[in-house]
Design a protein around this motif. Sequence first.
Motif, PDB file in Angstrom:
ATOM      1  N   ARG A   1       0.833  -1.210   0.000  1.00  0.00           N
ATOM      2  CA  ARG A   1       0.000   0.000   0.000  1.00  0.00           C
ATOM      3  C   ARG A   1       0.868   1.261   0.000  1.00  0.00           C
ATOM      4  NH1 ARG A   1      -3.533  -3.252   3.281  1.00  0.00           N
ATOM      5  NH2 ARG A   1      -5.461  -3.566   2.139  1.00  0.00           N
ATOM      6  N   GLU A   2       2.002   1.199   0.682  1.00  0.00           N
ATOM      7  CA  GLU A   2       2.895   2.356   0.749  1.00  0.00           C
ATOM      8  C   GLU A   2       3.585   2.638  -0.589  1.00  0.00           C
ATOM      9  OE1 GLU A   2       3.315   4.568   3.265  1.00  0.00           O
ATOM     10  OE2 GLU A   2       1.642   3.485   4.185  1.00  0.00           O
TER      11      GLU A   2
ATOM     12  N   ARG B   1       2.205   1.707  -3.559  1.00  0.00           N
ATOM     13  CA  ARG B   1       1.151   1.452  -4.548  1.00  0.00           C
ATOM     14  C   ARG B   1       1.396   2.169  -5.874  1.00  0.00           C
ATOM     15  NH1 ARG B   1      -4.732   2.321  -2.493  1.00  0.00           N
ATOM     16  NH2 ARG B   1      -4.593   0.098  -2.217  1.00  0.00           N
TER      17      ARG B   1
ATOM     18  N   LEU C   1      -5.327  -4.477  -3.312  1.00  0.00           N
ATOM     19  CA  LEU C   1      -4.896  -3.512  -2.292  1.00  0.00           C
ATOM     20  C   LEU C   1      -6.043  -2.629  -1.834  1.00  0.00           C
ATOM     21  CD1 LEU C   1      -1.395  -2.523  -3.661  1.00  0.00           C
ATOM     22  CD2 LEU C   1      -1.932  -4.075  -1.771  1.00  0.00           C
TER      23      LEU C   1
ATOM     24  N   ASN D   1      -6.303  -3.819   6.309  1.00  0.00           N
ATOM     25  CA  ASN D   1      -4.986  -3.974   6.947  1.00  0.00           C
ATOM     26  C   ASN D   1      -5.060  -5.131   7.927  1.00  0.00           C
ATOM     27  OD1 ASN D   1      -3.559  -1.955   5.668  1.00  0.00           O
ATOM     28  ND2 ASN D   1      -4.252  -0.390   7.097  1.00  0.00           N
TER      29      ASN D   1
END
Length: 119
Positions: free
Chosen positions: A90-91, A93, A112, A117
């Motif tokens: 996700r960071e 993406r 995603l 989470n």
Amino acid sequence: MSLIAADRRLSTFVTKASFHNAIVALAAVGGSTNAVVHLLAIAGRLGVDLTLDDFDRVGAHVPLLVDLQPAGRFLMEDFHRAGGLLAVLREVRELLDPTRVDHHRETAGGLLGRRPNLG
């Protein structure tokens, strides 16, 4: 077993985009150089054109986000508790190829966006 029953083989869904995303993930977690050798071998078996230059080109723009042992400070258990690979992906993406489709025929972008989470 469902992949076997459906005659789904790696060659039907692993593409250059899949390897791009694997390189991003590998760089973000500070993965082993051994993974490079294995990814190159898998790509070769599947007929996907992947070279060390791809690792340099893609990996050069990926921030290192994980600090795991043996060279880092934290354990894999800590990584899992912090959200694991989905949190890392996700960071980064924006660096992933969102069109890549997995064995469930889901895109990286869809996965995603859908999965909560875990940490």
